[in-house]
Design a protein around this motif. Structure first.
Motif, PDB file in Angstrom:
ATOM      1  N   MET A 165       0.861  -1.178   0.000  1.00  0.00           N
ATOM      2  CA  MET A 165       0.000   0.000   0.000  1.00  0.00           C
ATOM      3  C   MET A 165       0.903   1.234   0.000  1.00  0.00           C
ATOM      4  N   THR A 166       0.814   2.028  -1.056  1.00  0.00           N
ATOM      5  CA  THR A 166       1.717   3.170  -1.180  1.00  0.00           C
ATOM      6  C   THR A 166       1.111   4.242  -2.083  1.00  0.00           C
ATOM      7  N   PRO A 167       1.331   5.521  -1.761  1.00  0.00           N
ATOM      8  CA  PRO A 167       0.761   6.566  -2.627  1.00  0.00           C
ATOM      9  C   PRO A 167       1.349   6.542  -4.037  1.00  0.00           C
TER      10      PRO A 167
ATOM     11  N   LEU B 277      -4.943   2.365   6.957  1.00  0.00           N
ATOM     12  CA  LEU B 277      -6.290   2.802   6.559  1.00  0.00           C
ATOM     13  C   LEU B 277      -6.529   2.485   5.091  1.00  0.00           C
ATOM     14  N   ALA B 278      -5.467   2.573   4.295  1.00  0.00           N
ATOM     15  CA  ALA B 278      -5.579   2.216   2.872  1.00  0.00           C
ATOM     16  C   ALA B 278      -5.872   0.717   2.733  1.00  0.00           C
ATOM     17  N   ALA B 279      -5.194  -0.110   3.536  1.00  0.00           N
ATOM     18  CA  ALA B 279      -5.432  -1.557   3.478  1.00  0.00           C
ATOM     19  C   ALA B 279      -6.873  -1.864   3.896  1.00  0.00           C
TER      20      ALA B 279
ATOM     21  N   SER C  29      -0.628   8.652   6.929  1.00  0.00           N
ATOM     22  CA  SER C  29       0.492   8.429   7.865  1.00  0.00           C
ATOM     23  C   SER C  29       1.014   7.004   7.787  1.00  0.00           C
ATOM     24  N   GLY C  30       0.196   6.107   7.274  1.00  0.00           N
ATOM     25  CA  GLY C  30       0.624   4.719   7.148  1.00  0.00           C
ATOM     26  C   GLY C  30      -0.323   4.005   6.204  1.00  0.00           C
ATOM     27  N   GLY C  31       0.004   2.783   5.852  1.00  0.00           N
ATOM     28  CA  GLY C  31      -0.815   2.053   4.878  1.00  0.00           C
ATOM     29  C   GLY C  31      -2.046   1.379   5.461  1.00  0.00           C
TER      30      GLY C  31
ATOM     31  N   GLU D   3       1.460  -2.757  -6.417  1.00  0.00           N
ATOM     32  CA  GLU D   3       1.484  -1.598  -5.519  1.00  0.00           C
ATOM     33  C   GLU D   3       0.208  -0.806  -5.735  1.00  0.00           C
ATOM     34  N   ILE D   4      -0.500  -0.543  -4.643  1.00  0.00           N
ATOM     35  CA  ILE D   4      -1.811   0.109  -4.770  1.00  0.00           C
ATOM     36  C   ILE D   4      -1.868   1.367  -3.902  1.00  0.00           C
ATOM     37  N   SER D   5      -2.414   2.431  -4.511  1.00  0.00           N
ATOM     38  CA  SER D   5      -2.696   3.681  -3.809  1.00  0.00           C
ATOM     39  C   SER D   5      -4.206   3.829  -3.727  1.00  0.00           C
ATOM     40  N   ILE D   6      -4.711   4.419  -2.636  1.00  0.00           N
ATOM     41  CA  ILE D   6      -6.165   4.651  -2.603  1.00  0.00           C
ATOM     42  C   ILE D   6      -6.497   6.087  -3.019  1.00  0.00           C
ATOM     43  N   GLY D   7      -5.510   6.865  -3.390  1.00  0.00           N
ATOM     44  CA  GLY D   7      -5.799   8.222  -3.860  1.00  0.00           C
ATOM     45  C   GLY D   7      -4.558   9.088  -3.790  1.00  0.00           C
ATOM     46  N   ASP D   8      -4.628  10.225  -4.465  1.00  0.00           N
ATOM     47  CA  ASP D   8      -3.455  11.098  -4.550  1.00  0.00           C
ATOM     48  C   ASP D   8      -3.330  11.995  -3.325  1.00  0.00           C
ATOM     49  N   TYR D   9      -3.091  11.374  -2.196  1.00  0.00           N
ATOM     50  CA  TYR D   9      -2.819  12.086  -0.956  1.00  0.00           C
ATOM     51  C   TYR D   9      -1.993  11.135  -0.099  1.00  0.00           C
ATOM     52  N   VAL D  10      -1.279  11.687   0.880  1.00  0.00           N
ATOM     53  CA  VAL D  10      -0.380  10.834   1.664  1.00  0.00           C
ATOM     54  C   VAL D  10      -0.968  10.605   3.050  1.00  0.00           C
TER      55      VAL D  10
HETATM   56  N1  ADE Z   1       0.151   4.962   2.348  1.00  0.00           N
HETATM   57  C1  ADE Z   1       0.236   6.281   2.541  1.00  0.00           C
HETATM   58  N2  ADE Z   1      -0.572   6.954   1.715  1.00  0.00           N
HETATM   59  C2  ADE Z   1      -1.224   6.017   0.957  1.00  0.00           C
HETATM   60  C3  ADE Z   1      -2.185   6.074  -0.083  1.00  0.00           C
HETATM   61  N3  ADE Z   1      -2.661   7.234  -0.544  1.00  0.00           N
HETATM   62  N4  ADE Z   1      -2.605   4.923  -0.612  1.00  0.00           N
HETATM   63  C4  ADE Z   1      -2.118   3.743  -0.177  1.00  0.00           C
HETATM   64  N5  ADE Z   1      -1.204   3.624   0.792  1.00  0.00           N
HETATM   65  C5  ADE Z   1      -0.759   4.750   1.368  1.00  0.00           C
END
Ligand code: ADE
Length: 226
Positions: free
Chosen positions: A86-88, A142-144, A138-140, A129-136
């Motif tokens: 999980m990563t932006p 909530l995205a998971a 604090s950790g993965g 590698e998955i992002s849930i949106g274009d914002y950062v």
């Molecule tokens: N970890 C930090 N930001 C994230 C994002 N936007 N999506 C998924 N993982 C993240």
């Protein structure tokens, strides 16, 4: 489906998995979610899992060893269809990705913290590698939780009404139409007459028109998608 989530803050994932539809999916035996504390796989006395970046720069990096040990431990018991980080900077999550992942048997999700994880984990283990949106965030975590929810509700049998996920927004690249429940008149705010008519054919047509209109107004980009 089995989902293993690797986290430095497993508490963040407790509540989202223990309520509502995710709870029901697990109770029905259709979904199993296991959260693993990465710290348990650290070999250091202090249970260290992060360290300074090589080359300098602000922010800590999650170390390769605890993550690799945790992943290898899980891999020794089963084969994973995907190991997801999980990563932006990952691919933006959408409904078609959720549909794709809902057909898998074993998924692993890695939640990053601090600056992120040592690149060697991405090179040697991660398959997606998955992002849930274009914002950062604090950790993965909530995205998971978002990803698990979007996948879990699509597993056949999880939703009571077997067809209802099919009518969600995005399933056909259209947003959902407006919906109403009782009362039919609240202080003069009336439900559209047609919905009270019992004419299912006309109601279906109206809903489709409303979906199209809403999509044109709010998300015209969806109408160009395959
Ligand atoms: N970890 C930090 N930001 C994230 C994002 N936007 N999506 C998924 N993982 C993240």
């Amino acid at each position: 489906m089995r989902i293993d989530i690797l986290s430095a803050v497993p508490e963040l994932l407790e509540s989202p998995m223990q309520h509502s539809i995710m709870k029901r999916a697990q109770e029905k035996g259709l979904l199993e979610v296991f959260v693993h504390n990465i710290r348990d796989y650290s070999l250091s006395k202090q249970k260290q899992i992060d360290d300074y970046q090589y080359g300098g720069g602000a922010g800590m990096v999650m170390m390769v060893e605890p993550l690799a040990r945790c992943i290898e431990h899980l891999q020794s018991a089963r084969t994973y269809d995907e190991i997801i980080y999980m990563t932006p900077d990952g691919k933006r999550l959408d409904q078609s990705e959720a549909n794709f992942l809902s057909m898998k048997s074993n998924l692993m999700m890695i939640c990053g913290h601090y600056k992120g994880i040592d690149e060697r984990i991405r090179e040697h283990f991660v398959t997606k590698e998955i992002s849930i949106g274009d914002y950062v965030l604090s950790g993965g975590e909530l995205a998971a939780a978002v990803l698990v929810d979007s996948i879990g509700r699509l597993i056949p049998g999880v939703l009571n009404d077997g067809t209802s996920a099919l009518f969600d927004s995005f399933q056909d690249n259209l947003l959902a139409p407006p919906i109403y429940t009782r009362p039919a008149d609240y202080k003069g705010w009336k439900v559209p007459e047609l919905l009270l008519s019992g004419n299912t054919k006309l109601i279906e047509e109206w809903r489709h028109e409303q979906s199209l209109k809403r999509t044109e107004d709010r998300r015209p980009d969806l109408l160009d998608k395959d």
